[in-house]
Design a protein around this motif. Structure first.
Motif, PDB file in Angstrom:
ATOM      1  N   GLU A  68       0.823  -1.212   0.000  1.00 51.44           N
ATOM      2  CA  GLU A  68       0.000   0.000   0.000  1.00 51.44           C
ATOM      3  C   GLU A  68       0.856   1.261   0.000  1.00 51.44           C
ATOM      4  O   GLU A  68       0.351   2.353  -0.281  1.00 51.44           O
ATOM      5  N   GLY A  69       2.147   1.133   0.316  1.00 49.68           N
ATOM      6  CA  GLY A  69       3.023   2.287   0.332  1.00 49.68           C
ATOM      7  C   GLY A  69       2.848   3.117   1.585  1.00 49.68           C
ATOM      8  O   GLY A  69       2.085   2.782   2.499  1.00 49.68           O
ATOM      9  N   ASP A  70       3.571   4.252   1.625  1.00 52.74           N
ATOM     10  CA  ASP A  70       3.465   5.136   2.775  1.00 52.74           C
ATOM     11  C   ASP A  70       2.313   6.120   2.586  1.00 52.74           C
ATOM     12  O   ASP A  70       1.463   5.944   1.703  1.00 52.74           O
ATOM     13  N   ASP A  71       2.262   7.162   3.407  1.00 55.56           N
ATOM     14  CA  ASP A  71       1.162   8.119   3.335  1.00 55.56           C
ATOM     15  C   ASP A  71       1.087   8.833   1.992  1.00 55.56           C
ATOM     16  O   ASP A  71       0.033   9.337   1.601  1.00 55.56           O
ATOM     17  N   GLU A  72       2.216   8.917   1.285  1.00 58.47           N
ATOM     18  CA  GLU A  72       2.245   9.568  -0.021  1.00 58.47           C
ATOM     19  C   GLU A  72       2.176   8.569  -1.168  1.00 58.47           C
ATOM     20  O   GLU A  72       2.321   8.944  -2.329  1.00 58.47           O
ATOM     21  N   GLY A  73       1.954   7.289  -0.843  1.00 61.06           N
ATOM     22  CA  GLY A  73       1.838   6.269  -1.872  1.00 61.06           C
ATOM     23  C   GLY A  73       3.159   5.737  -2.383  1.00 61.06           C
ATOM     24  O   GLY A  73       3.181   4.921  -3.304  1.00 61.06           O
ATOM     25  N   GLU A  74       4.281   6.173  -1.789  1.00 57.18           N
ATOM     26  CA  GLU A  74       5.597   5.688  -2.210  1.00 57.18           C
ATOM     27  C   GLU A  74       5.864   4.321  -1.577  1.00 57.18           C
ATOM     28  O   GLU A  74       5.563   4.107  -0.396  1.00 57.18           O
ATOM     29  N   LYS A  75       6.460   3.428  -2.352  1.00 58.12           N
ATOM     30  CA  LYS A  75       6.737   2.080  -1.861  1.00 58.12           C
ATOM     31  C   LYS A  75       8.203   1.949  -1.471  1.00 58.12           C
ATOM     32  O   LYS A  75       9.093   2.457  -2.147  1.00 58.12           O
ATOM     33  N   THR A 106       8.897  -4.152  -7.767  1.00 58.36           N
ATOM     34  CA  THR A 106       7.465  -4.412  -7.681  1.00 58.36           C
ATOM     35  C   THR A 106       6.814  -4.345  -9.062  1.00 58.36           C
ATOM     36  O   THR A 106       7.391  -3.827 -10.020  1.00 58.36           O
ATOM     37  N   SER A 107       5.595  -4.877  -9.130  1.00 54.90           N
ATOM     38  CA  SER A 107       4.742  -4.728 -10.303  1.00 54.90           C
ATOM     39  C   SER A 107       3.399  -4.197  -9.829  1.00 54.90           C
ATOM     40  O   SER A 107       3.221  -3.884  -8.649  1.00 54.90           O
ATOM     41  N   LEU A 108       2.432  -4.129 -10.729  1.00 52.74           N
ATOM     42  CA  LEU A 108       1.105  -3.666 -10.338  1.00 52.74           C
ATOM     43  C   LEU A 108       0.414  -4.626  -9.372  1.00 52.74           C
ATOM     44  O   LEU A 108      -0.514  -4.236  -8.657  1.00 52.74           O
TER      45      LEU A 108
END
Length: 231
Positions: A68-75, A106-108
């Motif tokens: 899900e990544g961090d708060d900013e969507g970064e993985k 990662t991938s989608l």
């Protein structure tokens, strides 16, 4: 097999370090590796690698990815050495370890690489944590190989069929857009499926790609690579 396009430039720790200073690797804080919980099956990947250090003592490297990544969507990949937090790297990442590096991409639909690559280019996949979805899929492959092969073949078949049926319909919709139709003409798809069947194909395709991601199988066309940001 030698790693090719997924290697970081100049042997760096992670591709992200070259892109954005805010996403540079950071040293670990030494906290304990959290245990894998069943409800994290499709939001977390955890892989392990058993090596020996410079003195010949055994050590375990673990890579923990929250999809899900961090708060900013970064993985990010959190790396642990013998269960203690060693480093945090933006994805995709390359982690220096004894004898080589760990590559994580990662991938989608999950991970497409979690491999140990030695100095001579030899590589092997890391071992998934038994509690993870990847670990349970690997256990099925060991305990019921025939069933595993059948599921794998079904995943490929679903994705190929979905691709063959979806692309012509998409081309028809796009080329009927007036500016495009006036410029290059319109295309008529040989297939025009009802909405319920198209939705079923999408759902089946998502399930098939997820199953393949659990085995770290990846094809740019079949598994959404055209939409991956790190291509």
């Amino acid at each position: 097999m030698a790693a090719q396009s997924d290697q970081p430039p100049n042997g760096g720790m992670g591709w992200g370090a070259k892109r954005d200073p805010a996403r540079r690797p950071t040293a670990g804080d030494g906290h304990q590796l959290p245990p894998f919980r069943w409800w994290q099956s499709f939001s977390r990947s955890l892989f392990h690698l058993h090596l020996r250090d410079a003195f010949g003592a055994p050590e375990t490297w673990s890579v923990d990815v929250r999809h899900e990544g961090d708060d900013e969507g970064e993985k990010w990949a959190d790396v642990y050495r013998d269960g203690r937090h060693h480093a945090r790297l933006p994805l995709p990442a390359a982690v220096p370890v004894p004898g080589g590096r760990i590559e994580v991409v990662t991938s989608l639909f999950g991970l497409r690489r979690a491999h140990y690559v030695t100095g001579d280019g030899t590589e092997r996949q890391l071992t998934p944590d038994p509690a993870s979805a990847e670990g349970r899929r690997a256990r099925l492959e060991r305990t019921a190989p025939a069933l595993s092969r059948a599921i794998s073949a079904a995943s490929v078949t679903v994705l190929v069929v979905a691709l063959l049926l979806a692309v012509p319909q998409l081309l028809e919709d796009v080329t009927h857009f007036p500016p495009i139709a006036e410029s290059i003409g319109s295309f008529s798809s040989p297939f025009r499926l009802p909405a319920w069947l198209n939705i079923s194909l999408v759902v089946a395709g998502l399930a098939a790609s997820t199953e393949r991601a659990l085995r770290l199988r990846y094809n740019r066309i079949l598994d959404g690579g055209l939409f991956d940001g790190d291509e």
